[in-house]
Scaffold this motif. Structure first.
Motif, mmCIF file in Angstrom:
data_model
loop_
_atom_site.group_PDB
_atom_site.id
_atom_site.type_symbol
_atom_site.label_atom_id
_atom_site.label_comp_id
_atom_site.label_asym_id
_atom_site.label_seq_id
_atom_site.Cartn_x
_atom_site.Cartn_y
_atom_site.Cartn_z
ATOM 1 N N THR A 1 -5.474 9.716 6.591
ATOM 2 C CA THR A 1 -4.569 8.992 5.708
ATOM 3 C C THR A 1 -5.284 7.781 5.144
ATOM 4 O O THR A 1 -5.881 6.996 5.877
ATOM 5 C CB THR A 1 -3.305 8.539 6.463
ATOM 6 O OG1 THR A 1 -2.591 9.690 6.919
ATOM 7 C CG2 THR A 1 -2.399 7.726 5.544
ATOM 8 N N VAL A 2 -5.246 7.664 3.829
ATOM 9 C CA VAL A 2 -5.757 6.470 3.159
ATOM 10 C C VAL A 2 -4.593 5.792 2.460
ATOM 11 O O VAL A 2 -3.544 6.396 2.232
ATOM 12 C CB VAL A 2 -6.866 6.817 2.146
ATOM 13 C CG1 VAL A 2 -8.133 7.218 2.859
ATOM 14 C CG2 VAL A 2 -6.419 7.909 1.194
ATOM 15 N N ARG A 3 -4.796 4.511 2.121
ATOM 16 C CA ARG A 3 -3.724 3.731 1.505
ATOM 17 C C ARG A 3 -4.185 3.208 0.156
ATOM 18 O O ARG A 3 -5.234 2.578 0.064
ATOM 19 C CB ARG A 3 -3.321 2.581 2.427
ATOM 20 C CG ARG A 3 -2.706 3.051 3.759
ATOM 21 C CD ARG A 3 -2.478 1.884 4.704
ATOM 22 N NE ARG A 3 -3.741 1.298 5.133
ATOM 23 C CZ ARG A 3 -3.921 -0.001 5.357
ATOM 24 N NH1 ARG A 3 -2.936 -0.850 5.164
ATOM 25 N NH2 ARG A 3 -5.095 -0.456 5.736
ATOM 26 N N LEU A 4 -3.395 3.487 -0.847
ATOM 27 C CA LEU A 4 -3.682 3.020 -2.194
ATOM 28 C C LEU A 4 -3.115 1.619 -2.385
ATOM 29 O O LEU A 4 -1.960 1.355 -2.056
ATOM 30 C CB LEU A 4 -3.066 3.969 -3.222
ATOM 31 C CG LEU A 4 -3.108 3.536 -4.692
ATOM 32 C CD1 LEU A 4 -4.551 3.530 -5.188
ATOM 33 C CD2 LEU A 4 -2.242 4.454 -5.541
ATOM 34 N N VAL B 1 -12.206 -0.974 2.395
ATOM 35 C CA VAL B 1 -12.155 -0.295 1.102
ATOM 36 C C VAL B 1 -13.144 0.867 1.128
ATOM 37 O O VAL B 1 -14.347 0.670 1.299
ATOM 38 C CB VAL B 1 -12.491 -1.257 -0.049
ATOM 39 C CG1 VAL B 1 -12.580 -0.501 -1.365
ATOM 40 C CG2 VAL B 1 -11.441 -2.364 -0.138
ATOM 41 N N VAL B 2 -12.632 2.091 0.971
ATOM 42 C CA VAL B 2 -13.493 3.276 0.986
ATOM 43 C C VAL B 2 -13.784 3.780 -0.423
ATOM 44 O O VAL B 2 -14.706 4.571 -0.619
ATOM 45 C CB VAL B 2 -12.874 4.393 1.836
ATOM 46 C CG1 VAL B 2 -12.791 3.961 3.295
ATOM 47 C CG2 VAL B 2 -11.501 4.799 1.316
ATOM 48 N N THR C 1 0.836 -1.200 0.000
ATOM 49 C CA THR C 1 0.000 0.000 0.000
ATOM 50 C C THR C 1 0.869 1.247 0.000
ATOM 51 O O THR C 1 2.028 1.227 0.396
ATOM 52 C CB THR C 1 -0.949 0.054 1.215
ATOM 53 O OG1 THR C 1 -0.169 0.113 2.424
ATOM 54 C CG2 THR C 1 -1.876 -1.142 1.236
ATOM 55 N N PHE C 2 0.264 2.346 -0.449
ATOM 56 C CA PHE C 2 0.941 3.635 -0.568
ATOM 57 C C PHE C 2 0.117 4.660 0.207
ATOM 58 O O PHE C 2 -1.025 4.954 -0.142
ATOM 59 C CB PHE C 2 1.030 4.027 -2.045
ATOM 60 C CG PHE C 2 1.821 5.273 -2.351
ATOM 61 C CD1 PHE C 2 3.094 5.180 -2.890
ATOM 62 C CD2 PHE C 2 1.298 6.533 -2.122
ATOM 63 C CE1 PHE C 2 3.829 6.325 -3.194
ATOM 64 C CE2 PHE C 2 2.020 7.678 -2.409
ATOM 65 C CZ PHE C 2 3.294 7.570 -2.953
ATOM 66 N N GLY C 3 0.683 5.186 1.293
ATOM 67 C CA GLY C 3 -0.037 6.101 2.170
ATOM 68 C C GLY C 3 -0.142 7.504 1.594
ATOM 69 O O GLY C 3 0.832 8.055 1.083
ATOM 70 N N ASN D 1 -8.902 2.487 4.361
ATOM 71 C CA ASN D 1 -8.727 3.330 5.542
ATOM 72 C C ASN D 1 -7.878 2.606 6.578
ATOM 73 O O ASN D 1 -7.358 1.510 6.322
ATOM 74 C CB ASN D 1 -10.087 3.742 6.114
ATOM 75 C CG ASN D 1 -10.919 2.551 6.577
ATOM 76 O OD1 ASN D 1 -10.410 1.440 6.761
ATOM 77 N ND2 ASN D 1 -12.208 2.777 6.772
ATOM 78 N N GLY D 2 -7.752 3.177 7.755
ATOM 79 C CA GLY D 2 -6.911 2.596 8.787
ATOM 80 C C GLY D 2 -7.432 1.296 9.353
ATOM 81 O O GLY D 2 -6.697 0.567 10.030
#
Length: 779
Positions: free
Chosen positions: A445-448, A415-416, A376-378, A410-411
């Motif tokens: 912070t979301v993660r791609l 999946v958002v 993941t990429f933050g 999300n944390g």
């Protein structure tokens, strides 16, 4: 047979027989369980829109269900109660028009070249649309970005007239005002808006008032030579903010003798391309006869790695003698002095997917360029801002064999937002797009995560297991993202360049922005170059050939003024309306080109661009990737056009990618808690008042075993007091502020996590809590 229909694995030569037996023996139900759900010829988002509960919902609810922006860039492009849809045919697109009409669709554009029909359809009619014979796929058109953030010129005169020395150029020679030159403008709308762009109330002026005040040409304009009205070829975008009219005011300020023409670019990417050609057509053929054309629009699906339909149209009109200008975009992001607006890897590096993704997602991108694995990429997003992730990979349109999907987590590993287009079976475009709005009152912070959907993901409509070059850009139009996890170019990965699509096309003069009241530095949001193409241009339905070597285009070309005054656009600052962004910079430069063409009508587009660059002035210490050749100077540009120099401006080249030190594996920042310009927090010192006691509420075992080379560990922190702030240190990294829950992946080897709490009074725990553990391979 589609590429995804084969049962394919990467095995050695001695496994052929076993593989064949395994494929034959695998039950159909096993494949079906793994495959992504499909909806005929409708894209996943259109299929979702056909559901009664969704199509009857308000637009904001529809946007949430479709993982799209509720309005503005990245939202569904609408015409009243209809949505714009691009319908792709294998062949016979023109012949399918009657069937599309019979299905209830309103025809917006027909392109035999690209075998595509753009229609406006009611959500309730989409299922009938999908049943039209010959359709290969139907996808929604997303609202593009228009990169806004006394005689001769009317009541509101742009300060760029002085900054770019256009007023001085007009005064230096009687009659030089752009006369005899037509400037074509493409944006959202020209005279359709009723509400102000900043939603503060009714729009301040319309076209008629602008003509009466001398801010636009027209019959009521009493200035000599300014009575010819704007030639509006297409003003069909009824939801626009009239940004095209604001651009027209700028051109009129600097080149008041020039004729103006307008056509909307908000009709789909292919419709945009066709309106470029319409503006360039002679008057006798129904066009505007424009010798200069300028736009401020970007479609998110315009290709990163080749010229798209819009760039192809630009090349066609410039070959016919039209000088073309475009905004560079407002997508640069800066964190701690680093430009972080994009991230690009030389290939898809696969690793296991994070928890929370659908069960068919098993092969995810590893974002860590070194020995560590990070799926993941933050990305940290400001409150009330919308993140727009544009993911593309280096395969040509109509030659796509690899299918990638994108997800935001999300944390809590939920999946958002997601984008799961059928890139191989339907769209034949290497493009996924996710908008997500942070509705919280604080930064989040979301993660791609990026999944490769190969045969194991979807054996019917998935792609292959190739590993193409890939890039995503954060198209923020001025800001919203405050930090990212990987913000430096390392290990072959490239961070920073955000100019893309026709805005950075070979035949386009791409324009960066600088505030009208400074010559020190460009706007921080002005997009940076360069642009690199790996394939020839899109032209029809045949895949373009690779470019060997890849073509690096030095973009932007020049820089011009923004945040200038207009009569109505885009926001009120004191008594004045001000128009910021590269959207304002581009028409300033187009107006100077009109002055140049009046002085030398035979000048070619290439000569116009070269003279603009030769005459440009330096801007502080900024380099060519930010400002091109520098600040436009009308006086010097005209002089350079009449007496050209052979010198070339400095070129913008891709950032250098530093090698990864494999002796010290890269450790991604903790929990994707990306910090904006993180302070160098030192271990705390004793102070007055009660000291909070820090503890680990949750931690992994002392020995963690993994089969993948890295393991995910979850920590929770607590303290003896409430309202504390936690600061973490992982391995040899510095202390950084972190959330009470920390989740991250650790590579094989020994690790140590330290944490201390700081009370609201400022007093900190002088003895950080420490946890040591080891990640080892399965035995």
């Amino acid at each position: 047979m589609l590429p995804g229909n084969l049962c394919r694995f990467r095995l050695g030569p001695y496994a052929i027989v076993t593989l064949a037996l395994a494929c034959a023996a695998m039950p159909a139900s096993a494949w079906a369980a793994a495959n992504r759900p499909r909806h005929g010829d409708l894209s996943p988002r259109l299929a979702e829109l056909t559901k009664p509960s969704v199509r009857s919902a308000p637009p904001t609810r529809q946007a949430k269900d479709l993982s799209l922006a509720p309005k503005g860039p990245g939202s569904l492009l609408r015409q009243g109660n209809r949505v714009l849809v691009e319908v792709r045919f294998g062949r016979g697109a023109a012949a399918g028009v009657d069937d599309l009409r019979a299905a209830g669709a309103k025809i917006v554009n027909v392109s035999p070249r690209y075998q595509t029909v753009t229609v406006a359809a009611k959500p309730s009619e989409l299922r009938q649309l999908a049943g039209v014979p010959g359709i290969r796929g139907a996808s929604p058109v997303l609202t593009p970005s228009a990169w806004e953030s006394t005689c001769p010129s009317g009541n509101a005169v742009s300060e760029g007239d002085v900054q770019l020395r256009a007023a001085e150029a007009r005064a230096a020679k009687v009659g030089i005002d752009g006369g005899g030159v037509t400037v074509g403008i493409l944006s959202d709308s020209f005279d359709q808006a009723e509400e102000a762009a900043d939603e503060s109330g009714p729009i301040a002026t319309h076209q008629a008032e602008d003509v009466e005040s001398g801010d636009l040409p027209g019959a009521a304009n009493t200035c000599p030579g300014q009575a010819t009205p704007v030639n509006v070829l297409d003003d069909s975008e009824t939801e626009g903010e009239d940004e095209g009219r604001a651009m027209g005011q700028i051109v009129h300020d600097l080149a008041p003798g020039a004729q103006l023409a307008f056509a909307t670019a908000f009709t789909s990417e292919i419709g945009f391309a066709e309106n470029i050609e319409e503006l360039a057509k002679p008057l006798g053929e129904g066009g505007a006869g424009a010798q200069v054309i300028v736009d401020d629009v970007s479609y998110f699906g315009e290709p990163f790695f080749q010229e798209g339909p819009v760039g192809t149209a630009v090349s066609k009109v410039t070959a016919g003698g039209v000088s073309y200008f475009s905004s560079a975009g407002n997508n640069n992001l800066i964190d701690g002095g680093r430009e972080i607006g994009s991230w690009e890897a030389p290939e898809f590096r696969d690793t296991s997917c994070p928890a929370g993704l659908p069960p068919f997602a098993t092969e995810c991108m590893d974002f860590a360029p070194g020995a560590a694995a990070d799926p993941t990429f933050g990305i940290r997003v400001s409150p009330d801002d919308t993140l727009r992730v544009d993911l593309q990979w280096a395969q040509p349109w109509n030659g796509v064999t690899t299918d990638l999907d994108a997800y935001l987590l999300n944390g809590s590993d939920e999946v958002v937002a997601k984008s799961e287009e059928f890139n191989v079976a339907e769209t034949q475009q290497p493009f996924e797009f996710i908008p997500w709005t942070n509705t919280a009152s604080v930064s989040q912070t979301v993660r791609l995560a990026i999944n490769r959907c190969g045969p194991s993901c979807d054996n019917v409509t998935g792609g292959d297991t190739e590993s193409p070059r890939l890039k995503f850009a954060l198209l923020q139009n001025g800001g919203g993202v405050t930090a990212t996890e990987y913000e430096s170019s390392r290990g072959g990965d490239i961070v920073g360049p955000t100019i893309f699509g026709h805005n950075g096309g070979e035949d386009v003069t791409s324009v960066a922005a600088i505030p009208f009241n400074t010559t020190e530095s460009p706007e921080p949001y002005s997009s940076r170059g360069p642009v690199t193409h790996h394939f020839g241009p899109v032209n029809g339905v045949t895949a373009a050939e690779p470019l060997v070597p890849a073509e690096v285009l030095s973009k932007p070309a020049v820089t011009a003024s923004d945040c200038n005054v207009t009569t109505f656009f885009a926001f009120k600052a004191g008594p004045n309306w001000r128009f910021c962004g590269t959207s304002a910079a581009a028409p300033h430069t187009a107006a100077v080109a009109a002055l140049m063409l009046q002085e030398e009508p035979a000048a070619t587009p290439r000569q116009i661009r070269q003279a603009l660059q030769e005459g440009a002035s330096p801007i502080g210490a900024s380099g060519p990737c930010a400002i091109g050749a520098g600040l436009v100077d009308a006086v010097e540009a005209i002089a350079a056009l009449l007496a050209p120099d052979s010198g070339s401006p400095p070129a913008c080249t891709p950032p250098e990618s530093e090698p990864v030190d494999e002796g010290e594996p890269e450790s991604p920042r903790e929990e994707k808690n990306v910090v904006v310009n993180p302070p160098q927090v030192q271990p705390p010192q004793e102070g007055p008042g009660p000291e909070p006691q820090t503890r680990f509420v949750r931690h992994p075992a002392k020995l963690v075993r993994t089969a993948t080379g890295a393991a995910t560990a979850v920590f929770r922190f607590g303290a003896s007091e409430g309202g504390v702030t936690f600061f973490c240190r992982v391995d040899k990294g510095p202390f950084h502020r972190c959330e009470p829950r920390l989740v991250r992946r650790f590579v094989l080897g020994a690790h140590v996590v330290r944490v201390f709490a700081r009370a609201a009074s400022g007093v900190a725990d002088p003895t950080p809590a420490v946890f040591r553990f080891r990640v080892a391979p399965l035995e």
